[in-house]
Write a protein that holds these residues in place. Sequence first.
Motif, PDB file in Angstrom:
ATOM      1  N   SER A 192       0.857  -1.176   0.000  1.00 22.73           N
ATOM      2  CA  SER A 192       0.000   0.000   0.000  1.00 22.73           C
ATOM      3  C   SER A 192       0.895   1.228   0.000  1.00 22.73           C
ATOM      4  CB  SER A 192      -0.876  -0.021   1.257  1.00 22.73           C
ATOM      5  OG  SER A 192      -1.678   1.126   1.302  1.00 22.73           O
ATOM      6  N   ASP A 193       0.664   2.107  -0.959  1.00 25.97           N
ATOM      7  CA  ASP A 193       1.435   3.350  -1.008  1.00 25.97           C
ATOM      8  C   ASP A 193       1.059   4.234   0.172  1.00 25.97           C
ATOM      9  OD1 ASP A 193       2.714   2.626  -3.362  1.00 25.97           O
ATOM     10  OD2 ASP A 193       1.151   3.526  -4.614  1.00 25.97           O
ATOM     11  N   ARG A 194       2.055   4.952   0.668  1.00 22.34           N
ATOM     12  CA  ARG A 194       1.812   5.847   1.811  1.00 22.34           C
ATOM     13  C   ARG A 194       2.424   7.211   1.513  1.00 22.34           C
ATOM     14  NH1 ARG A 194       3.975   3.811   7.091  1.00 22.34           N
ATOM     15  NH2 ARG A 194       5.899   3.786   5.950  1.00 22.34           N
ATOM     16  N   GLN A 195       1.778   8.211   2.083  1.00 22.43           N
ATOM     17  CA  GLN A 195       2.251   9.583   1.900  1.00 22.43           C
ATOM     18  C   GLN A 195       1.968  10.381   3.165  1.00 22.43           C
ATOM     19  OE1 GLN A 195       1.206  11.101  -1.896  1.00 22.43           O
ATOM     20  NE2 GLN A 195       1.714  13.207  -1.350  1.00 22.43           N
ATOM     21  N   MET A 196       2.909  11.256   3.513  1.00 25.29           N
ATOM     22  CA  MET A 196       2.712  12.161   4.636  1.00 25.29           C
ATOM     23  C   MET A 196       2.944  13.565   4.102  1.00 25.29           C
ATOM     24  SD  MET A 196       4.340  12.179   8.487  1.00 25.29           S
ATOM     25  CE  MET A 196       6.036  12.257   7.962  1.00 25.29           C
ATOM     26  N   ARG A 197       1.864  14.312   4.060  1.00 20.34           N
ATOM     27  CA  ARG A 197       1.871  15.642   3.444  1.00 20.34           C
ATOM     28  C   ARG A 197       2.382  15.503   2.015  1.00 20.34           C
ATOM     29  NH1 ARG A 197       4.359  16.559   8.345  1.00 20.34           N
ATOM     30  NH2 ARG A 197       2.893  17.073   9.978  1.00 20.34           N
ATOM     31  N   ASP A 198       3.473  16.163   1.667  1.00 19.36           N
ATOM     32  CA  ASP A 198       4.008  16.083   0.306  1.00 19.36           C
ATOM     33  C   ASP A 198       5.088  15.021   0.156  1.00 19.36           C
ATOM     34  OD1 ASP A 198       2.345  18.124  -0.493  1.00 19.36           O
ATOM     35  OD2 ASP A 198       3.823  19.702  -0.121  1.00 19.36           O
ATOM     36  N   GLN A 199       5.391  14.341   1.229  1.00 22.09           N
ATOM     37  CA  GLN A 199       6.480  13.368   1.209  1.00 22.09           C
ATOM     38  C   GLN A 199       5.930  11.961   0.968  1.00 22.09           C
ATOM     39  OE1 GLN A 199       8.588  13.181   4.891  1.00 22.09           O
ATOM     40  NE2 GLN A 199      10.185  11.818   4.099  1.00 22.09           N
ATOM     41  N   LYS A 200       6.512  11.299  -0.025  1.00 21.36           N
ATOM     42  CA  LYS A 200       6.135   9.915  -0.297  1.00 21.36           C
ATOM     43  C   LYS A 200       6.928   9.003   0.635  1.00 21.36           C
ATOM     44  CE  LYS A 200       5.348   6.698  -3.991  1.00 21.36           C
ATOM     45  NZ  LYS A 200       5.299   6.500  -5.421  1.00 21.36           N
ATOM     46  N   LEU A 201       6.214   8.166   1.378  1.00 18.21           N
ATOM     47  CA  LEU A 201       6.842   7.258   2.323  1.00 18.21           C
ATOM     48  C   LEU A 201       7.069   5.892   1.690  1.00 18.21           C
ATOM     49  CD1 LEU A 201       4.631   8.083   5.431  1.00 18.21           C
ATOM     50  CD2 LEU A 201       6.886   9.015   4.899  1.00 18.21           C
ATOM     51  N   GLU A 202       7.857   5.094   2.376  1.00 16.92           N
ATOM     52  CA  GLU A 202       8.087   3.707   1.967  1.00 16.92           C
ATOM     53  C   GLU A 202       6.741   2.972   1.948  1.00 16.92           C
ATOM     54  OE1 GLU A 202      10.936   0.935   0.859  1.00 16.92           O
ATOM     55  OE2 GLU A 202      11.403   2.950   1.529  1.00 16.92           O
ATOM     56  N   PRO A 203       6.455   2.213   0.878  1.00 19.57           N
ATOM     57  CA  PRO A 203       5.179   1.480   0.856  1.00 19.57           C
ATOM     58  C   PRO A 203       5.106   0.478   2.009  1.00 19.57           C
ATOM     59  CG  PRO A 203       6.252   1.420  -1.295  1.00 19.57           C
ATOM     60  CD  PRO A 203       7.232   2.020  -0.328  1.00 19.57           C
ATOM     61  N   LYS A 204       3.907   0.283   2.513  1.00 21.53           N
ATOM     62  CA  LYS A 204       3.681  -0.687   3.590  1.00 21.53           C
ATOM     63  C   LYS A 204       3.398  -2.042   2.952  1.00 21.53           C
ATOM     64  CE  LYS A 204       1.578  -1.540   7.926  1.00 21.53           C
ATOM     65  NZ  LYS A 204       2.537  -2.263   8.670  1.00 21.53           N
ATOM     66  N   ILE A 205       4.052  -3.078   3.461  1.00 18.46           N
ATOM     67  CA  ILE A 205       3.874  -4.434   2.961  1.00 18.46           C
ATOM     68  C   ILE A 205       2.999  -5.213   3.938  1.00 18.46           C
ATOM     69  CG2 ILE A 205       5.040  -6.582   2.338  1.00 18.46           C
ATOM     70  CD1 ILE A 205       7.512  -4.846   1.646  1.00 18.46           C
ATOM     71  N   TYR A 206       1.974  -5.854   3.399  1.00 21.14           N
ATOM     72  CA  TYR A 206       1.057  -6.668   4.189  1.00 21.14           C
ATOM     73  C   TYR A 206       1.171  -8.125   3.750  1.00 21.14           C
ATOM     74  CZ  TYR A 206      -1.180  -2.205   5.252  1.00 21.14           C
ATOM     75  OH  TYR A 206      -1.437  -0.916   5.658  1.00 21.14           O
TER      76      TYR A 206
END
Length: 147
Positions: A101-115
């Motif tokens: 799942s792609d993740r983002q915090m404000r304008d910063q793209k975070l490392e995708p979360k793996i499930y």
Amino acid sequence: MIEIEKYQKQLKTKIDMFSGQFMNNSKWTKLFKELSNNSIETKKCLIKSVFDTILREIEIPNADNFNESFSKTGTNDNITFGGPCAFKEIEQIIFPQEWTSDRQMRDQKLEPKIYNQNITNIKSIIDSVGKFEMEINNENLIIYAYR
């Protein structure tokens, strides 16, 4: 009335394209009821319709909410993205071993979360219900309604 007849004719045409038919309403209900009884194991389930190639996520509810999510002939509005789905429309259901799942915090793209989910455990649950046309590999567990 014409819309229902048109839908039923289109559905029959799609189903007739397959050489094997492996599910019916009763079998789907038993399967989803047992998956609901073990909903802690099923974190992600995808439905592929006979009408298109889109994989739609379906939420497997816990046993207490089963009747709110399923009828005797299909899914209700509240568990699929895109509205209710007749069991006859389901070509296959897929349980992925892993997804991101792609993740983002404000304008910063975070490392995708793996499930992850244990598809071997899900297969054992399914096997306890009966015999199904199914395939399992390192990536997915797939139950076929039509092939």
